[in-house]
Write a protein that holds these residues in place. Structure first.
Motif, PDB file in Angstrom:
ATOM      1  N   ILE A  89      33.327  15.677  70.726  1.00 13.90           N
ATOM      2  CA  ILE A  89      33.341  15.118  69.374  1.00 13.90           C
ATOM      3  C   ILE A  89      32.722  13.730  69.434  1.00 13.90           C
ATOM      4  CG2 ILE A  89      34.779  14.666  67.341  1.00 13.90           C
ATOM      5  CD1 ILE A  89      35.234  17.444  68.421  1.00 13.90           C
ATOM      6  N   GLY A  90      31.629  13.541  68.696  1.00 13.29           N
ATOM      7  CA  GLY A  90      30.926  12.254  68.706  1.00 13.29           C
ATOM      8  C   GLY A  90      29.752  12.326  69.659  1.00 13.29           C
ATOM      9  N   GLY A  93      29.194  10.270  74.093  1.00 11.76           N
ATOM     10  CA  GLY A  93      29.207  11.718  73.881  1.00 11.76           C
ATOM     11  C   GLY A  93      27.977  12.408  74.455  1.00 11.76           C
ATOM     12  N   GLU A  99      29.273  16.221  65.292  1.00 12.81           N
ATOM     13  CA  GLU A  99      29.096  14.898  64.681  1.00 12.81           C
ATOM     14  C   GLU A  99      29.485  14.922  63.202  1.00 12.81           C
ATOM     15  OE1 GLU A  99      28.520  11.785  64.553  1.00 12.81           O
ATOM     16  OE2 GLU A  99      28.055  11.223  66.617  1.00 12.81           O
ATOM     17  N   LEU A 100      29.510  13.730  62.626  1.00 10.65           N
ATOM     18  CA  LEU A 100      29.888  13.582  61.222  1.00 10.65           C
ATOM     19  C   LEU A 100      28.870  14.217  60.292  1.00 10.65           C
ATOM     20  CD1 LEU A 100      31.018   9.851  61.260  1.00 10.65           C
ATOM     21  CD2 LEU A 100      32.474  11.846  60.839  1.00 10.65           C
ATOM     22  N   ALA A 156      23.264  12.185  62.448  1.00 11.36           N
ATOM     23  CA  ALA A 156      23.865  11.621  63.668  1.00 11.36           C
ATOM     24  C   ALA A 156      23.749  12.622  64.814  1.00 11.36           C
ATOM     25  CB  ALA A 156      25.330  11.270  63.414  1.00 11.36           C
ATOM     26  N   TYR A 189      34.166  22.047  62.720  1.00 10.65           N
ATOM     27  CA  TYR A 189      35.185  22.238  63.761  1.00 10.65           C
ATOM     28  C   TYR A 189      35.391  23.717  64.109  1.00 10.65           C
ATOM     29  CZ  TYR A 189      36.702  17.408  64.226  1.00 10.65           C
ATOM     30  OH  TYR A 189      36.760  16.081  64.536  1.00 10.65           O
ATOM     31  N   ALA A 249      34.931  11.616  71.785  1.00 10.88           N
ATOM     32  CA  ALA A 249      34.255  10.346  72.114  1.00 10.88           C
ATOM     33  C   ALA A 249      33.777   9.683  70.823  1.00 10.88           C
ATOM     34  CB  ALA A 249      33.090  10.600  73.064  1.00 10.88           C
ATOM     35  N   VAL A 250      34.701   9.560  69.856  1.00 12.37           N
ATOM     36  CA  VAL A 250      34.346   8.913  68.575  1.00 12.37           C
ATOM     37  C   VAL A 250      34.660   7.417  68.677  1.00 12.37           C
ATOM     38  CG1 VAL A 250      34.803  11.054  67.320  1.00 12.37           C
ATOM     39  CG2 VAL A 250      36.597   9.324  67.459  1.00 12.37           C
ATOM     40  N   GLU A 278      36.168   3.724  68.729  1.00  9.34           N
ATOM     41  CA  GLU A 278      37.429   3.315  69.355  1.00  9.34           C
ATOM     42  C   GLU A 278      38.411   2.832  68.266  1.00  9.34           C
ATOM     43  OE1 GLU A 278      38.317   3.953  72.248  1.00  9.34           O
ATOM     44  OE2 GLU A 278      39.631   2.439  73.080  1.00  9.34           O
ATOM     45  N   LYS A 317      40.844   8.662  65.815  1.00 10.37           N
ATOM     46  CA  LYS A 317      41.187   9.552  66.926  1.00 10.37           C
ATOM     47  C   LYS A 317      42.346  10.480  66.526  1.00 10.37           C
ATOM     48  CE  LYS A 317      39.239   6.651  70.523  1.00 10.37           C
ATOM     49  NZ  LYS A 317      37.997   7.246  70.966  1.00 10.37           N
ATOM     50  N   VAL A 370      40.975  13.242  64.394  1.00 12.93           N
ATOM     51  CA  VAL A 370      40.223  14.214  65.198  1.00 12.93           C
ATOM     52  C   VAL A 370      41.184  15.152  65.933  1.00 12.93           C
ATOM     53  CG1 VAL A 370      38.738  14.460  67.238  1.00 12.93           C
ATOM     54  CG2 VAL A 370      38.151  12.784  65.468  1.00 12.93           C
ATOM     55  N   ASN A 407      38.128  10.275  75.456  1.00 16.57           N
ATOM     56  CA  ASN A 407      37.368   9.366  76.319  1.00 16.57           C
ATOM     57  C   ASN A 407      37.714   7.911  75.982  1.00 16.57           C
ATOM     58  OD1 ASN A 407      35.204   8.525  78.114  1.00 16.57           O
ATOM     59  ND2 ASN A 407      34.013   8.089  76.288  1.00 16.57           N
ATOM     60  N   SER A 433      38.844   4.122  75.828  1.00 12.98           N
ATOM     61  CA  SER A 433      38.940   3.106  76.877  1.00 12.98           C
ATOM     62  C   SER A 433      40.306   2.429  76.865  1.00 12.98           C
ATOM     63  CB  SER A 433      37.874   2.036  76.678  1.00 12.98           C
ATOM     64  OG  SER A 433      36.596   2.594  76.611  1.00 12.98           O
ATOM     65  N   HIS A 439      38.267   9.406  80.954  1.00 12.09           N
ATOM     66  CA  HIS A 439      37.552   8.156  80.677  1.00 12.09           C
ATOM     67  C   HIS A 439      36.299   8.068  81.537  1.00 12.09           C
ATOM     68  CE1 HIS A 439      37.429   3.503  80.778  1.00 12.09           C
ATOM     69  NE2 HIS A 439      36.783   3.955  79.732  1.00 12.09           N
TER      70      HIS A 439
HETATM   71  P1  NAD Z   1      29.361   5.130  69.665  1.00 13.62           P
HETATM   72  O1  NAD Z   1      29.605   4.299  68.469  1.00 13.62           O
HETATM   73  O2  NAD Z   1      28.085   5.005  70.388  1.00 13.62           O
HETATM   74  O3  NAD Z   1      29.517   6.663  69.283  1.00 13.62           O
HETATM   75  C1  NAD Z   1      30.556   7.181  68.522  1.00 13.62           C
HETATM   76  C2  NAD Z   1      30.013   8.392  67.801  1.00 13.62           C
HETATM   77  O4  NAD Z   1      31.103   9.059  67.214  1.00 13.62           O
HETATM   78  C3  NAD Z   1      29.042   8.044  66.697  1.00 13.62           C
HETATM   79  O5  NAD Z   1      27.849   8.760  66.887  1.00 13.62           O
HETATM   80  C4  NAD Z   1      29.760   8.484  65.413  1.00 13.62           C
HETATM   81  O6  NAD Z   1      28.880   9.007  64.437  1.00 13.62           O
HETATM   82  C5  NAD Z   1      30.688   9.531  65.948  1.00 13.62           C
HETATM   83  N1  NAD Z   1      31.889   9.701  65.130  1.00 13.62           N
HETATM   84  C6  NAD Z   1      32.680   8.744  64.592  1.00 13.62           C
HETATM   85  N2  NAD Z   1      33.712   9.287  63.959  1.00 13.62           N
HETATM   86  C7  NAD Z   1      33.596  10.628  64.082  1.00 13.62           C
HETATM   87  C8  NAD Z   1      34.347  11.727  63.640  1.00 13.62           C
HETATM   88  N3  NAD Z   1      35.440  11.563  62.933  1.00 13.62           N
HETATM   89  N4  NAD Z   1      33.939  12.961  63.967  1.00 13.62           N
HETATM   90  C9  NAD Z   1      32.814  13.134  64.698  1.00 13.62           C
HETATM   91  N5  NAD Z   1      32.059  12.120  65.152  1.00 13.62           N
HETATM   92  C10 NAD Z   1      32.435  10.885  64.841  1.00 13.62           C
HETATM   93  O7  NAD Z   1      30.590   4.873  70.627  1.00 13.62           O
HETATM   94  P2  NAD Z   1      30.690   5.083  72.193  1.00 13.62           P
HETATM   95  O8  NAD Z   1      30.271   3.857  72.873  1.00 13.62           O
HETATM   96  O9  NAD Z   1      30.039   6.363  72.543  1.00 13.62           O
HETATM   97  O10 NAD Z   1      32.260   5.200  72.404  1.00 13.62           O
HETATM   98  C11 NAD Z   1      32.968   6.384  72.127  1.00 13.62           C
HETATM   99  C12 NAD Z   1      34.309   6.322  72.804  1.00 13.62           C
HETATM  100  O11 NAD Z   1      34.103   6.176  74.201  1.00 13.62           O
HETATM  101  C13 NAD Z   1      35.192   5.158  72.396  1.00 13.62           C
HETATM  102  O12 NAD Z   1      36.519   5.577  72.388  1.00 13.62           O
HETATM  103  C14 NAD Z   1      34.958   4.140  73.499  1.00 13.62           C
HETATM  104  O13 NAD Z   1      36.035   3.270  73.685  1.00 13.62           O
HETATM  105  C15 NAD Z   1      34.806   5.035  74.680  1.00 13.62           C
HETATM  106  N6  NAD Z   1      34.054   4.472  75.798  1.00 13.62           N
HETATM  107  C16 NAD Z   1      32.931   3.747  75.601  1.00 13.62           C
HETATM  108  C17 NAD Z   1      32.242   3.224  76.677  1.00 13.62           C
HETATM  109  C18 NAD Z   1      30.972   2.433  76.493  1.00 13.62           C
HETATM  110  O14 NAD Z   1      30.580   1.696  77.420  1.00 13.62           O
HETATM  111  N7  NAD Z   1      30.293   2.543  75.373  1.00 13.62           N
HETATM  112  C19 NAD Z   1      32.692   3.453  77.982  1.00 13.62           C
HETATM  113  C20 NAD Z   1      33.840   4.226  78.162  1.00 13.62           C
HETATM  114  C21 NAD Z   1      34.507   4.732  77.070  1.00 13.62           C
END
Ligand code: NAD
Length: 693
Positions: free
Chosen positions: A299-300, A305, A323-324, A328, A367, A379-380, A382, A387, A390, A407, A409, A430
């Protein structure tokens, strides 16, 4: 009782077989028995000897559990020299992986034949060592100076074809290996071939330029800061060009002994064992039945993702990204394709492979398409509310028994699990950014996560080529929780008079892949800024004042061309920025902090000791299962130098008392709240104990 090394006669030829499962490692027992069989065969009336292994591989190395223990006769070099001294041809028959001491035994034999799938290599450098049983002296005689040096420095195995082309082997076996080896031996005997001893072959010193070794030393030093093994390997290969085999071997032996007692090799060997321990979960039977995982939903399709999806596609597992909206989704899938295409352009994949992997990644906005997924990873953004939504939806559509992972953090996995009717199926996975590259996976065990869910995910991690470390639930899990003090002190050092360049250079000299401030610029300073402001009680610690001001000045890091540093728009090179230094001095003045000078040593202690202190708390709270798991998290997730063994192993090297005393000094002279020593650290300091038992 079956013998570990057997000798049997096949017609006119003696066959010596090493049978020491699982990988026929050269343990003391094997060395001793091999020497006896060689002497016996040499004395007998056979006309040649074939040396081979039973089981799945030729000797895949020394027995590294014997490393660090007092050496026992017979030593490998003596055994190999005795093989080479045989008066009749010795033919090594290779299958599986002939590595390290295994390959040294093969090149001490007179002739080599290998199956087409065999792989040959000298991985010693990866453990901070060198091939110490004649490898550095025989390889240049067979392969040439430059090829042997590059081969040994790389630590990477090569295939049979490349080995044949390089002169490392003489023949590739068609059909059954033993039959082919016996036929080859007979052919040599019939032709009256004498033993061809690689130690007697000449080394072509003129094949390399006069400054070849000097140039290599400089080039290698740049890449392997602080690790002595690569330099010692260059020394040994150079020695092969100016000393005879015997003197060269004595030189190699000396260098090997130096490396064996070096802290860098101790660190790397610790990491080798630590990595193998991470998948063991205390209290969970290793025969726990696993759940099948043949299809995955994500997811995401953002930064994480997409990268996570690629891991599964690479392992041949079909993935559906949700994705939404279509836009996206198209963007996310497009990024995956671009990543694959980039690798293909570098020659890492063929275009067909790109299409194959992309064929395993599909997208949806519904879904319903996840109803049959065996595992879904969220992975939507934070944001806990998103979450929760979802997971509520996943609970409604996913089949019973599907594993539901987040996923996140920082969010609490137990709270996420609680919105579902199946908390036993929920856990944290994670990944680290970039998720298709970074090897670390923190597997976060919720209060109610079922044993088979954990066991399944730990096993799955191997399939997608990750090193999984188990963590309990806490803010930031193992890795990010420890980062708090690390970044805090890096920033406090700035206020106290150090410059960003000084802090980062000290940490890079220590061995970190990047300094903490350069990491801030890379990740984007706005991320922490926004996160701090989103808290109910934003922090008032002065450590974040500089980062906050940088963001307010529009300096978000590399993406805006400036953060702690300025970035050259053309070269993207990091440059010190007087504007930042002036801002830091002004802020320090406002806070009444007098600037002073820092040594690199003090900077390292200030930045690394908080990692150790928090690691000690994580260990005593049971968040991590073992100190070595924390070490693996930092090496594979945060660029901690492997040759220092990870923060907890480093603490053991420095000594718990030294670390504890320094932390107490910082507590008394700096900020008492930030520097309370962890009880476990205090205990180890008093008992002269170690984190890694
Ligand atoms: P991001 O903003 O790049 O991506 C999030 C994606 O989720 C977006 O494309 C958005 O359109 C989609 N989204 C949002 N709400 C949604 C929903 N309800 N249904 C479906 N899709 C949805 O964020 P990211 O950096 O990929 O982070 C995602 C998760 O991973 C977070 O929880 C973050 O804490 C964690 N994380 C990030 C990193 C990092 O370095 N970026 C590292 C480890 C963990």
């Amino acid at each position: 009782m079956s013998q570990i090394v057997t000798l049997e006669r096949q017609g006119d030829i003696d066959v010596i077989t090493i049978d020491n499962p699982p990988v026929n490692a050269f343990s003391h027992a094997v060395r001793a028995a091999l020497l006896d069989r060689i002497v016996e065969a040499d004395a007998g009336d056979s006309s040649a000897i074939v040396l081979r292994c039973a089981g799945r591989t030729y000797v895949a190395g020394a027995d590294i559990t014997e490393f660090g223990k007092p050496p026992k006769d017979p030593w490998l070099p003596d055994v190999f020299n005795r093989i080479e001294d045989c008066s009749k041809p010795v033919i090594a028959a290779l299958h599986g992986t002939a590595l390290g001491g295994g390959l040294e035994s093969a090149i001490a034999s007179h002739y080599r034949i290998a199956v087409p799938t065999a792989r040959l290599g000298f991985p010693e450098v990866l453990l901070g060592l060198l091939p110490g049983a004649g490898g550095t002296q025989r390889a240049p005689r067979l392969m040439g100076v430059e090829a042997a040096l590059d081969f040994i420095l790389s630590g990477k195995p090569i295939g049979a074809k490349a080995a044949l082309a390089s002169g490392l082997i003489d023949r590739i076996a068609e059909g059954d290996l033993l039959e082919a080896a016996l036929a080859y031996a007979q052919e040599l005997v019939d032709a009256g071939a004498a033993p061809r001893r690689s130690s007697s072959l000449p080394v072509d010193a003129n094949s390399v330029a006069a400054d070849f070794f000097e140039q290599k030393r400089v080039a290698v030093a740049r890449k392997t800061r602080g690790v002595p093994a690569p330099q010692a390997i260059i020394d040994c290969i150079e020695a092969s060009t100016r000393l005879d085999f015997e003197q060269g071997s004595a030189f190699e032996r000396e260098k090997f002994a130096e490396l064996m007692s070096s802290p860098e090799s101790a660190g790397l060997r610790h990491v080798f064992f630590a990595e193998r321990k991470t998948s063991k979960i205390e209290g969970i039977d290793k025969n726990t039945p696993l759940r099948p995982v043949n299809s995955v939903g994500i997811i995401g399709a953002g930064t994480m993702g997409g990268g996570i999806a690629m891991n599964f596609a690479n392992a041949g597992i079909a993935v559906t990204l949700l994705e939404l909206n279509q836009e996206a989704l198209d963007h996310g899938i497009g990024v995956c394709r671009k990543n694959y295409e980039r690798s293909a352009a570098k020659g890492r994949f063929t275009q067909e492979q790109v299409e194959h992997y992309m064929g395993l990644i599909s997208g949806t906005t519904s879904y319903d398409d996840l109803a049959d997924a065996d595992l879904v990873i969220e992975a939507v953004f934070e944001d806990p509310q998103i979450k929760f939504e979802v997971f509520t939806k996943l609970d409604a559509v996913c089949k019973p028994g599907a594993i539901l992972a987040s996923n996140t953090s920082y969010q609490n996995i137990d709270e996420i699990a609680a919105v579902t009717s199946r908390p036993q199926d929920v856990l944290g996975m994670h990944f680290f950014s970039p998720a298709n590259v970074m090897k670390l996976l923190e597997v976060v065990r919720g209060e109610k996560t079922a044993d088979d869910v954990l066991a399944t995910v730990m096993k799955l991690a191997k399939k997608i080529r990750k090193v999984a470390v188990l963590s309990r639930v806490c803010y930031g899990f193992i890795g990010n929780r420890m980062l708090g003090g690390y970044f805090r002190e890096a920033q406090m050092l700035l206020l106290e008079g150090a410059t960003p360049v000084q802090v980062d250079s000290a940490m890079q000299s220590f061995g970190m892949a990047m300094g903490p401030l350069a990491v801030g610029d890379l990740a984007g300073l706005d991320i922490g800024y926004k996160a701090r402001r989103a808290l109910a009680n934003p922090p008032t610690h002065p450590a974040t004042n500089i980062a906050d001001q940088l963001v307010e000045m529009g300096r978000l890091g590399q993406k805006t061309g400036a953060g702690y540093y300025r970035y050259d728009p053309e070269t993207r090179k990091r440059l010190a920025d007087p504007e930042v230094e002036a801002m830091i001095r002004a802020e320090a003045k406002r806070l009444g902090i007098e600037p002073r000078n820092f040594s690199d040593e003090e900077i390292v202690a200030r930045v690394i000791y908080p990692l150790i202190n928090e690691g000690a708390r994580i260990l005593e709270e049971g968040v991590a299962q073992r100190a070595s798991d924390i070490d693996i998290v930092y090496i594979y997730g945060y660029g901690f130098p492997a040759h220092r063994g990870g923060p907890m192993f480093y603490a053991d090297t420095v000594g718990a008392k030294v670390v504890y005393d320094k932390i107490c000094e910082f507590r008394d002279t700096l900020r008492p709240d930030d520097w309370q020593p962890a009880p476990l650290l205090e205990k180890l300091a008093k008992e002269n104990g170690k984190f890694n038992l």
